[in-house]
Design a protein around this motif. Sequence first.
Motif, short mmCIF file in Angstrom:
data_model
loop_
_atom_site.label_atom_id
_atom_site.label_comp_id
_atom_site.label_asym_id
_atom_site.label_seq_id
_atom_site.Cartn_x
_atom_site.Cartn_y
_atom_site.Cartn_z
N SER A 20 0.85 -1.19 0.00
CA SER A 20 0.00 0.00 0.00
C SER A 20 0.88 1.24 0.00
CB SER A 20 -0.93 0.02 1.23
OG SER A 20 -0.16 0.01 2.43
N VAL A 21 0.26 2.38 -0.24
CA VAL A 21 0.94 3.67 -0.14
C VAL A 21 0.02 4.63 0.60
CG1 VAL A 21 2.19 3.29 -2.31
CG2 VAL A 21 0.08 4.60 -2.33
N PHE A 22 0.60 5.61 1.27
CA PHE A 22 -0.19 6.67 1.89
C PHE A 22 0.67 7.92 2.00
CE2 PHE A 22 1.87 4.46 5.35
CZ PHE A 22 2.26 5.46 6.23
N LEU A 23 0.01 9.06 2.10
CA LEU A 23 0.70 10.34 2.17
C LEU A 23 0.95 10.74 3.61
CD1 LEU A 23 -1.40 12.15 -0.56
CD2 LEU A 23 1.04 11.61 -0.74
N GLU A 24 2.01 11.51 3.80
CA GLU A 24 2.32 12.03 5.14
C GLU A 24 1.11 12.78 5.70
OE1 GLU A 24 4.99 12.61 8.34
OE2 GLU A 24 5.55 11.66 6.48
N ASP A 25 0.53 13.63 4.89
CA ASP A 25 -0.75 14.25 5.21
C ASP A 25 -1.55 14.33 3.92
OD1 ASP A 25 -0.15 16.90 3.91
OD2 ASP A 25 1.35 16.96 5.50
N GLU A 26 -2.84 14.56 4.04
CA GLU A 26 -3.71 14.51 2.87
C GLU A 26 -3.63 15.78 2.03
OE1 GLU A 26 -7.64 12.85 3.24
OE2 GLU A 26 -7.18 12.11 5.25
N PHE A 27 -2.92 16.77 2.51
CA PHE A 27 -2.80 18.01 1.76
C PHE A 27 -1.65 17.88 0.76
CE2 PHE A 27 -1.56 22.41 1.01
CZ PHE A 27 -2.79 22.99 0.77
N ILE A 28 -1.99 17.89 -0.51
CA ILE A 28 -1.00 17.71 -1.58
C ILE A 28 -0.67 19.06 -2.18
CG2 ILE A 28 -0.54 16.57 -3.77
CD1 ILE A 28 -2.53 14.42 -2.98
N ARG A 29 0.60 19.43 -2.11
CA ARG A 29 1.05 20.75 -2.55
C ARG A 29 1.59 20.68 -3.97
NH1 ARG A 29 2.26 18.88 2.12
NH2 ARG A 29 1.93 20.01 4.06
N VAL A 30 1.07 21.53 -4.83
CA VAL A 30 1.59 21.64 -6.19
C VAL A 30 2.82 22.55 -6.16
CG1 VAL A 30 1.11 22.42 -8.54
CG2 VAL A 30 -0.69 21.32 -7.19
N ASN A 80 6.12 16.90 -1.15
CA ASN A 80 5.14 15.99 -0.55
C ASN A 80 5.86 14.71 -0.18
OD1 ASN A 80 2.37 17.40 -1.32
ND2 ASN A 80 3.68 17.50 -3.12
N THR A 81 5.38 14.05 0.86
CA THR A 81 6.02 12.82 1.33
C THR A 81 5.06 11.65 1.16
OG1 THR A 81 7.32 14.06 2.95
CG2 THR A 81 7.14 11.69 3.28
N LEU A 82 5.54 10.64 0.45
CA LEU A 82 4.77 9.43 0.21
C LEU A 82 5.39 8.27 0.97
CD1 LEU A 82 2.44 8.15 -1.58
CD2 LEU A 82 4.27 7.46 -3.13
N HIS A 83 4.56 7.56 1.73
CA HIS A 83 5.01 6.36 2.45
C HIS A 83 4.63 5.13 1.62
CE1 HIS A 83 5.91 8.24 6.46
NE2 HIS A 83 5.21 9.22 5.87
N ILE A 84 5.59 4.25 1.43
CA ILE A 84 5.39 3.04 0.64
C ILE A 84 5.64 1.82 1.52
CG2 ILE A 84 6.10 1.75 -1.41
CD1 ILE A 84 7.20 4.39 -2.51
N LYS A 85 4.67 0.91 1.56
CA LYS A 85 4.83 -0.33 2.31
C LYS A 85 5.06 -1.48 1.33
CE LYS A 85 2.25 0.74 6.51
NZ LYS A 85 1.15 0.30 7.41
N VAL A 86 6.22 -2.13 1.45
CA VAL A 86 6.59 -3.25 0.59
C VAL A 86 6.69 -4.50 1.46
CG1 VAL A 86 8.29 -4.18 -1.02
CG2 VAL A 86 7.82 -1.72 -0.99
N THR A 116 10.00 6.01 2.58
CA THR A 116 9.41 7.30 2.25
C THR A 116 10.10 7.90 1.03
OG1 THR A 116 10.88 8.45 3.79
CG2 THR A 116 8.73 7.77 4.62
N ILE A 117 9.32 8.55 0.21
CA ILE A 117 9.82 9.25 -0.97
C ILE A 117 9.28 10.67 -0.93
CG2 ILE A 117 9.67 9.43 -3.48
CD1 ILE A 117 9.70 6.46 -3.69
#
Length: 667
Positions: free
Chosen positions: A221-231, A235-241, A279-280
């Motif tokens: 799965s993946v999820f964002l550090e927070d739901e606010f996505i800045r253009v 932004n920080t993306l968490h990836i679960k492998v 995290t990316i």
Amino acid sequence: MALLYPTFLYALIAAVIPVILHLIQLRKAKRVEFSNVKLIQVSKDLTASQKNLKELLILLCRILFIVFLVLAFAQPFLPAQENESMTATSDVVLAVDNSYSMQNITAGKDVGLLASAVDRGKSVINLFPASTSFSVNTNGIVSSGAKHSAADADNVLDNLDFSAKPSRFQNLSTTNEHIFVLSDFQKNTFTPAYLRQLDSLSQVHLVPLQAESINNVTVDSVFLEDEFIRVGGDNTLHIKVYNAGNNPVDGCPVKLFIDEKQVAALSLDLPAKQVTEATITFGIPGAGSMKKAYVTLEDYPVDFDNTYYFILSPSGSIQISEISDQPSGSLSKLYGHEPFFKINTFDAKSINYGTVSASNTILLNNLPVISAGLAATAANFVKAGGTLIILPSSSGEQSSYTSLFEALSIPATLTGTLDNVAKTALQAPDPKKPFFKSIFSTFDPKMQMPLATRSLAWSRASEDILKFRGGAPFLSRFDRGKGQVYLMASPLDDKYNELMNHALLVPIMYRMAILSYKQEQQLAYSLAGGTVSLPVTTVKKEGIYKLEKDSLSFIPDQQVRAGKLYFDIPADMADAGFYDLKSDGATVAKLAFNFDKKESYLEQYTPEELRNLLPKGKTNIHVYDYGDNFSVKGEFEKRFFGVKLWKYCLILCLFFLMAEIALIRLL
């Protein structure tokens, strides 16, 4: 032993022919005179006993040749071991598991499990007479009376492809049929209760297929550090492998793509049987429209779960409604430095409740009195999913605050602030807390912390974000309904609270507001099923929403209620990827769907474990050992059709014929 055509035994009379020939050859030899003995060929010395033995062996070979030739035509066989429980063989069901776990490699072979299942299915077809009817059932498709000839069933097997749908073998008909289940029997998907539901009228054959290994790596799965996505911002993306195998994987490459452009990559070391989180940090280029993104890794042979699709929806502005009776203490300037914050400030006597209810965050800042109407609005706002921040007043009315806390079900008390009370230092924040994850680039545990007095006390918070040195909470979060409430123990006034002039103030206030933002849709959905809810701006009475992907189009069961569209994921939608939600030809939203992760866990039931799962008394369920097609075929024939011996008779017939020739020419 029995004979299929016993009348052929009358042909055994022919066995007397070589006996008669042998007796004729025993007549007395004649004397022949030659004029010249030089013309006589030199021959080996041969005694009478040796000659008699040779003739007897030749006679025996001839007799046995005729006997086994006759038996071959009579077709002897050993009766079936379970002849008493045989059912009609006019209908046979082949239940072939074509789930994505069957991408795995067959043990000892360089072919996939699905290819092995197809070969095994064809060998089963060859067991039955030409008049047999076959049904071929696969994942998600259970035959509803469709019958095939042997040739057509072979063709169906040849055209099998992988399916994301779960196994439905438990729905198979169990009346007067042989049912063959060819599967890897995953522990994560095969339900042992299925064995207890089977009728005793049918013969059920479980044919397990052994995989080379259970090693597999999947993007869980993946999820964002927070739901606010800045253009244009970070932004920080968490990836679960997840490494589902028994062996660690070193240097697994993981890549992030946005609109088919690679924006980040990393290499991960994955311990066995564990989830590894990485995290990316990435930026979103271009305008603020929905972005198609996916995370992909490299893994073989099971690769259906190597890619995880999701949608990035750049966020709009965060609406903040501040209610304060002290304009000098307003936080509008603090939030005004960032363009994604939109703040409206009201005093307690002129509140626009429509604007307040439509906000992401309500900020009650230093209010001496909180009216009953404001308390009820705040409680309903939090219950519906909003964020409420309470900064108490130094001289607030205790009863009004008590009513607010009761409406919010929060055990808090306004104690008031005395001017002569000494301030207490705060503890350094814990950088491991989720609240502070994106605040500190470098953390100094010896940083100088502000001092503050305490005018608000509480207990049993969902999370204590900051504490006084003595352990009492200074800033806490309460989860209530779908929303959150933040309480600060001291007024935001430098007379009582030095946080007002501390570097932590801005990131803390920003963080609370940003966490109030809720995406209108999830990053991704699962094809396993469920209901999707999305806000719709325009609702047409007869409008039909469709899901489209390339040339595929699906019309789900749908309903529009209170400005939201609710629809069920169609059962026949089986391709992972991006879909357009359309109405009247116009795209309403872009959605991402991924495969169910159950197929990613490849542990199997062994034949012995399957036998242990069989209910007592279910003698009609048969479990076959691992092996090639011939061993399974032989075991089935022996059990249900008996052992045919005519082939062995034919082999012995040829053997004795060759033995006779050898005796005549070599001796």
